[in-house]
Write a protein that holds these residues in place. Structure first.
Motif, PDB file in Angstrom:
ATOM      1  N   UNK A 151       0.828  -1.208   0.000  1.00 29.05           N
ATOM      2  CA  UNK A 151       0.000   0.000   0.000  1.00 29.05           C
ATOM      3  C   UNK A 151       0.862   1.258   0.000  1.00 29.05           C
ATOM      4  N   UNK A 152       0.435   2.240  -0.790  1.00 33.71           N
ATOM      5  CA  UNK A 152       1.164   3.501  -0.912  1.00 33.71           C
ATOM      6  C   UNK A 152       0.167   4.657  -0.851  1.00 33.71           C
ATOM      7  N   UNK A 153       0.450   5.624  -0.007  1.00 35.14           N
ATOM      8  CA  UNK A 153      -0.404   6.806   0.124  1.00 35.14           C
ATOM      9  C   UNK A 153       0.278   7.995  -0.540  1.00 35.14           C
ATOM     10  N   UNK A 154      -0.451   8.657  -1.437  1.00 35.22           N
ATOM     11  CA  UNK A 154       0.070   9.822  -2.151  1.00 35.22           C
ATOM     12  C   UNK A 154      -0.740  11.045  -1.751  1.00 35.22           C
ATOM     13  N   UNK A 155      -0.042  12.139  -1.482  1.00 41.09           N
ATOM     14  CA  UNK A 155      -0.733  13.394  -1.175  1.00 41.09           C
ATOM     15  C   UNK A 155       0.120  14.564  -1.641  1.00 41.09           C
TER      16      UNK A 155
END
Length: 238
Positions: A151-155
């Motif tokens: 899982x990877x969170x981009x912001x």
């Protein structure tokens, strides 16, 4: 034309390095600083990320050159379709179970070879303030081939840490308008936070998709905290 002639002569490893370099250069050109936290992106994993902008592809590629899963229509887009095809993009024809099996096998082969495959299981973009429902079927190739899901969170943020909507490519916003919004910002920070890869053995795809989605939501919420409350971020040099 030069790229078209030279591309078949370039080895896969070199293509990936070039893709990584071009991605970093594009982000730098647009005034976007990339900060990476969490675990390194692992080869042979399926990256599962939230989707905000066309920039997401370059953010991921700047760290780990990846094959992306895209809708089949993109193959027919002028120039973009050709570039996508030459950069390991897997084109998915939605609604066809027979085609899905072929795609699953293709993705499994890429993962078996130590490649990284990235998907955006929301199936569309949001403005970054929330994470949409995940289409669990997109995670099936990782389960079938026995490869982990990461899982990877981009912001995206302004230099003071506030969330920026400038890169959002959602709703009725055109590519030109999105690019204008990005250029209008003197500087932006793209944050990518990666989790430890999740084991896909003895798991159901819906449970796996929900676990990845919940982690990404929690991670994005953490990214919204003031700078002095967040884990130190490491800028990625171009």
């Amino acid at each position: 034309m030069l790229i078209a002639l030279a591309h078949p002569l370039i080895q896969q490893g070199t293509r990936r390095k070039l893709r990584q370099r071009w991605s970093r250069q594009l982000l730098a050109l647009l005034g976007i600083e990339l900060h990476a936290t969490g675990e390194p992106l692992q080869p042979g994993c399926m990256i599962v990320a939230n989707h905000i902008s066309w920039l997401d592809i370059f953010v991921v590629n700047a760290l780990a050159p990846s094959a992306f899963v895209s809708k089949a229509e993109v193959r027919n887009w002028p120039l973009a379709g050709w570039l996508a095809e030459k950069n390991e993009t897997v084109f998915l024809r939605r609604g066809s179970r027979g085609h899905a099996k072929i795609i699953n096998a293709e993705i499994g082969t890429l993962l078996d070879a130590g490649g990284t495959v990235a998907i955006f299981p929301e199936g569309t973009t949001s403005d970054g303030s929330h994470v949409l429902h995940f289409h669990a079927a997109l995670l099936q190739p990782a389960i079938e081939s026995g490869h982990p899901v990461q899982p990877v969170a981009i912001s995206y943020h302004t230099p003071d840490g506030a969330r920026s909507r400038a890169p959002a490519y959602d709703g009725d916003i055109s590519l030109g308008q999105c690019l204008a919004h990005i250029v209008a910002e003197p500087r932006l920070v793209a944050r990518l936070h990666a989790n430890t890869p999740l084991d896909t053995r003895d798991t159901r795809r819906r449970e796996l998709a929900e676990a990845a989605r919940v982690w990404i939501i929690q991670s994005i919420d953490d990214r919204e905290r003031p700078d002095n409350e967040r884990t130190n971020e490491v800028p990625v040099c171009g």
